[in-house]
Design a protein around this motif. Structure first.
Motif, PDB file in Angstrom:
ATOM      1  N   SER A 123      -7.595  24.502  -5.708  1.00  0.00           N
ATOM      2  CA  SER A 123      -8.591  25.166  -5.415  1.00  0.00           C
ATOM      3  C   SER A 123      -8.272  26.686  -4.631  1.00  0.00           C
ATOM      4  O   SER A 123      -7.340  26.770  -4.041  1.00  0.00           O
ATOM      5  CB  SER A 123      -9.300  24.394  -4.330  1.00  0.00           C
ATOM      6  N   ARG A 168      -4.566  27.015  -3.482  1.00  0.00           N
ATOM      7  CA  ARG A 168      -3.876  25.980  -2.994  1.00  0.00           C
ATOM      8  C   ARG A 168      -3.711  24.852  -3.793  1.00  0.00           C
ATOM      9  O   ARG A 168      -4.716  24.210  -4.792  1.00  0.00           O
ATOM     10  CB  ARG A 168      -4.761  25.544  -1.770  1.00  0.00           C
ATOM     11  N   GLU A 171      -4.761  18.560  -6.879  1.00  0.00           N
ATOM     12  CA  GLU A 171      -6.026  19.327  -6.842  1.00  0.00           C
ATOM     13  C   GLU A 171      -5.703  20.551  -6.618  1.00  0.00           C
ATOM     14  O   GLU A 171      -4.783  21.064  -5.639  1.00  0.00           O
ATOM     15  CB  GLU A 171      -6.687  18.736  -5.504  1.00  0.00           C
ATOM     16  N   GLU A 173       0.865  -1.247  -0.028  1.00  0.00           N
ATOM     17  CA  GLU A 173       0.005   0.058  -0.025  1.00  0.00           C
ATOM     18  C   GLU A 173       0.793   1.183   0.113  1.00  0.00           C
ATOM     19  O   GLU A 173       1.870   1.174   0.496  1.00  0.00           O
ATOM     20  CB  GLU A 173      -0.776   0.182   1.296  1.00  0.00           C
ATOM     21  N   PRO A 174       0.624   2.310  -0.715  1.00  0.00           N
ATOM     22  CA  PRO A 174       1.252   3.617  -0.887  1.00  0.00           C
ATOM     23  C   PRO A 174       1.505   4.120   0.770  1.00  0.00           C
ATOM     24  O   PRO A 174       0.502   4.188   1.661  1.00  0.00           O
ATOM     25  CB  PRO A 174       0.449   4.389  -1.699  1.00  0.00           C
ATOM     26  N   LYS A 175       2.738   4.562   1.013  1.00  0.00           N
ATOM     27  CA  LYS A 175       3.030   5.266   2.349  1.00  0.00           C
ATOM     28  C   LYS A 175       2.981   6.713   2.133  1.00  0.00           C
ATOM     29  O   LYS A 175       2.639   7.289   3.103  1.00  0.00           O
ATOM     30  CB  LYS A 175       4.426   4.570   2.736  1.00  0.00           C
ATOM     31  N   ASP A 176       3.547   7.053   0.962  1.00  0.00           N
ATOM     32  CA  ASP A 176       3.639   8.477   1.132  1.00  0.00           C
ATOM     33  C   ASP A 176       3.796   8.924  -0.601  1.00  0.00           C
ATOM     34  O   ASP A 176       4.548   8.180  -1.054  1.00  0.00           O
ATOM     35  CB  ASP A 176       4.985   8.799   1.636  1.00  0.00           C
ATOM     36  N   PHE A 177       3.366   9.954  -1.037  1.00  0.00           N
ATOM     37  CA  PHE A 177       3.512  10.273  -2.056  1.00  0.00           C
ATOM     38  C   PHE A 177       3.928  11.900  -2.292  1.00  0.00           C
ATOM     39  O   PHE A 177       3.085  12.566  -1.701  1.00  0.00           O
ATOM     40  CB  PHE A 177       2.673   9.962  -3.366  1.00  0.00           C
ATOM     41  N   VAL A 189       0.072  14.486   0.403  1.00  0.00           N
ATOM     42  CA  VAL A 189      -1.254  14.408   1.145  1.00  0.00           C
ATOM     43  C   VAL A 189      -1.142  15.218   2.552  1.00  0.00           C
ATOM     44  O   VAL A 189      -0.256  14.831   3.341  1.00  0.00           O
ATOM     45  CB  VAL A 189      -1.652  12.792   1.236  1.00  0.00           C
ATOM     46  N   ASN A 190      -2.017  15.836   2.770  1.00  0.00           N
ATOM     47  CA  ASN A 190      -2.268  16.576   4.224  1.00  0.00           C
ATOM     48  C   ASN A 190      -1.281  18.001   4.159  1.00  0.00           C
ATOM     49  O   ASN A 190      -1.178  18.730   5.343  1.00  0.00           O
ATOM     50  CB  ASN A 190      -1.984  15.765   5.398  1.00  0.00           C
ATOM     51  N   TYR A 224      -3.017  20.577  -3.810  1.00  0.00           N
ATOM     52  CA  TYR A 224      -2.967  19.360  -2.657  1.00  0.00           C
ATOM     53  C   TYR A 224      -2.673  18.214  -3.592  1.00  0.00           C
ATOM     54  O   TYR A 224      -2.938  18.043  -4.860  1.00  0.00           O
ATOM     55  CB  TYR A 224      -4.557  19.088  -2.449  1.00  0.00           C
ATOM     56  N   PRO A 235      -0.468  20.584   1.790  1.00  0.00           N
ATOM     57  CA  PRO A 235      -0.726  21.332   0.417  1.00  0.00           C
ATOM     58  C   PRO A 235       0.289  22.497   0.441  1.00  0.00           C
ATOM     59  O   PRO A 235       0.963  22.989   1.259  1.00  0.00           O
ATOM     60  CB  PRO A 235      -2.034  21.924   0.568  1.00  0.00           C
TER      61      PRO A 235
END
Lengths: 394, 271
Positions: A326, A226, A324, A192-196, A216-217, A228, A219
């Motif tokens: 926004s 912003r 993302e 599973e992905p840990k960090d990107f 992630v978390n 993300y 931005p």
């Protein structure tokens, strides 16, 4: 509620796959495909906000009237309160001194005093309702002046526009450019992905003005816009040799050499059992034709198109990062509302307004008390206060 | 089977013991048994807490350290823990065995379901990037404290309709405890929704996305807001209040279980 049952913001094709044509007509008629932005929903919210405003205004006028009313009631009124007691033979000022240790002075005249605690709790409901209005106002600002979209960037790629989300995706300029310097994914042993992480730089007027590793978390924010980390993926690039010339093409990219016009039409990771392959379209005169190039099959790796030798040398997967994007100028208004609503809830439910009256009478000082909420606790407190008065004052 | 699974198993057994002690209390009515109930409850939450801590520690040993609040199993276990925690917090206000029995039965059910159901993955799983945030702790804790306060409110609301002299506390008392627990639950749910919104702003790029879980938590919030307005503004008491608390809890259950299983959305980590 319906909005959670019907999938929101999907394309018409997705709906038609799920529902019959008539159901879809009903869904679009009532705006159920985007219920939370439908006119009737916004009208409902507006109505709700209006009633909150009216409710709060009424409360404000009540407050305005109330502040004039706070005064010391007479002896007969104090005797009607549930909690009252004469403390004869006690000195008025000594008792007052003891009470002011815990209570604040509200009114003082020659006859006596009114002391109180937790006055703020009277404004609790008003604070809560006002903050909901603030939050709604903030979200409305976001709705009017904000947008949501995304950019996808390959390593080394620079873009200055974003793709807006919505029923018909449109491009919009950012006002600056964003460049992806690097992108890395790490995985857990489970796969599973840990960090990107995307290492991104903002370029404005030819200068690098900001840079950050977006996770992630975590931005990146620049000029209220912003970025993300939302997803990632890979796109294939194809290394051809066309008549002795090295050509690198991405999907749907075209290349012309002399009379030959060719385009990468489709990529398959697995063509039957032959491994990765790519469908190349070209023009034979005016007639469009297509042929498969397979990386692992010698006979299909090299082909003659229009008399020019075309060779597929390699196919590589190039990772890209999905960001993302926004802009929401209302967000700080919403945050303010959040802080106030939590404060209001605390004040309303956990601070109690209590009043203590101390009056000079013929029978000695008279102490009385009232509380609006949690009367049981106040009973105990009042008894304790009386005890203290008896023990600690001369 | 790891040590934390065993400890949580012991905690489950203790919840079962709490239930039997209640039955014993109702048949014998000895004050000593009542003290034993509370002693067992304290023991249960102690072992339960240890179990959570051991799981936490073990996750670091597996090189994917995170607070055990991240998947469905862990949320069930924590839900059970917070129900017991709420009982202990409100201990002075609820010296009524009928309430403690129903609430610890809820803990027992949650623990049992978490450890027996084949559809629940009990292993420690790695934390996906979206959950790697300090907002995870505060968001999950506030939400489950709210849920557990609503469990107590629901217990009082349901017991209101049960006639059983000597077992069920007086209706006025039930009404009062019901209100008190909503007074704890409502601000906590608000805090849970708001911390969730702030987190969503940093993780998903939008503080409110009308994700099914978000929408249903808002619906729950509105129901309990109506509860408070009905009571404080309209002066509703007892029967109608009990009914609203039952409806409110149905909504809580749907927000927690229903949304996980029936509706897909951004909160789909928990299945």
């Amino acid at each position: 509620m319906l909005g959670t049952v019907v999938k929101q913001g999907a394309t018409p094709e997705e709906y038609l796959a799920l529902y019959s044509e008539n159901t879809y007509k009903i869904i679009t008629l009532f705006g159920l495909d985007d219920a939370y932005h439908a006119p009737w929903f916004i009208a409902l919210i507006a109505l709700f906000a209006l009633s909150l405003v009216l409710c709060s205004l009424r409360r404000l006028t009540l407050f305005a009237r109330e502040t004039k009313v706070v005064m010391l009631p007479g002896e007969d009124k104090l005797l009607k309160m549930d909690l009252h007691s004469y403390v004869p033979e006690k000195d008025f000022d000594e008792v007052l001194g003891l009470l002011t240790r815990r209570y604040g002075l509200a009114v003082r005249d020659e006859q006596g005093v009114v002391l109180e605690k937790g006055r703020l709790s009277r404004y609790g409901v008003f604070i809560i309702h006002a903050s909901i209005i603030i939050i709604l106002a903030g979200s409305f600002i976001g709705l009017l002046f904000g947008y949501k979209g995304f950019v996808t960037l390959k390593i080394g790629e620079t873009k200055d526009r974003l793709v807006l989300r919505g029923k018909d995706p449109a491009e919009m300029p950012l006002g600056f450019a964003v460049m992806c310097k690097d992108f890395k994914v790490s995985f857990y042993p489970t796969g599973e992905p840990k960090d990107f992480v995307s290492t991104v730089e903002i370029v404005e007027n030819g200068k690098i003005v900001a840079g950050k590793e977006i996770r992630v978390n975590e931005p990146l924010s620049y000029k209220g816009i912003r970025f993300y980390q939302s997803h990632y993926g890979s796109t294939p690039v194809f290394f051809f040799n066309v008549g002795g010339e090295r050509v690198v093409l991405a999907e749907r990219e075209a290349f012309r050499k002399n009379s030959l016009l060719l385009m990468v039409a489709r990529y398959e990771r697995k063509v039957h059992d032959f491994g990765p392959g790519v469908l190349v379209a070209y023009l034979d005169g005016n007639e469009p034709k297509a042929t498969w190039f397979l990386k692992n099959v010698d006979r299909l790796r090299e082909q003659n198109l229009q008399g020019i030798k075309v060779n597929l040398n390699d196919i590589q997967e190039r990772p890209y990062t999905g960001l993302e994007v926004s802009r929401d100028p209302g967000v700080f208004v919403v945050w303010t509302g959040f802080v106030f609503i939590l404060f209001g809830l605390y004040v309303n439910f956990f601070v109690r307004h209590r009043r203590i009256y101390l009056l000079k009478t013929a029978g000695g000082p008279l102490v009385a008390g009232t509380a609006l909420k949690n009367k049981g606790n106040f009973d105990k407190e009042f008894k304790k206060l009386l005890e203290e008065i008896h023990v600690h004052t001369p | 089977m790891s040590i934390h699974h065993k400890m949580l198993g012991v905690a489950t057994m203790l919840y079962l013991l709490v239930f039997f002690l209640h039955i014993l209390y109702f048949s014998l009515k000895k004050e000593k048994i009542h003290s034993a109930i509370w002693a067992t409850l304290y023991g249960a939450i102690f072992i339960h807490t240890l179990g959570l801590v051991f799981r936490w520690v073990e996750s670091y040993g597996l090189d994917m350290g995170h607070v055990p609040l991240a998947n469905y199993y862990e949320s069930l276990i924590f839900f059970a823990w917070s129900v017991t925690f709420m009982l202990i917090v409100m201990r002075k206000k609820i010296p009524y065995p009928a309430i403690t029995m129903c609430a610890s039965l809820a803990s027992l059910f949650l623990m049992g379901y978490a450890s027996i159901s084949p559809s629940v993955d009990r292993n420690i799983q790695p934390l996906i990037p979206a959950l790697q945030s300090n907002w995870l702790h505060i968001h999950v804790i506030t939400c489950f404290v709210a849920y557990s306060a609503f469990v107590i409110s629901f217990v009082c609301g349901s017991l209101y309709f049960v006639e059983w002299k000597g077992v069920v506390p007086p209706k006025k008392v039930l009404d009062d405890i019901n209100y008190r627990s909503v007074v704890i639950g409502f601000p906590m749910l608000s805090a849970g929704i708001l911390t969730g919104a702030v987190w969503a702003h940093y993780a998903w790029g939008s503080y409110w996305s009308w994700d099914p879980k978000e929408t249903w938590s808002l619906i729950t919030w509105i129901i309990y807001a109506l509860f408070l307005h009905a009571r404080l503004v309209r002066g509703w008491r007892e029967k109608r209040i009990a009914l609203i608390s039952i409806i409110g809890f149905m909504s809580v259950m749907f927000t927690y279980f229903g949304v996980n299983f029936i509706l897909s959305g951004l909160h789909s980590y928990a299945t």
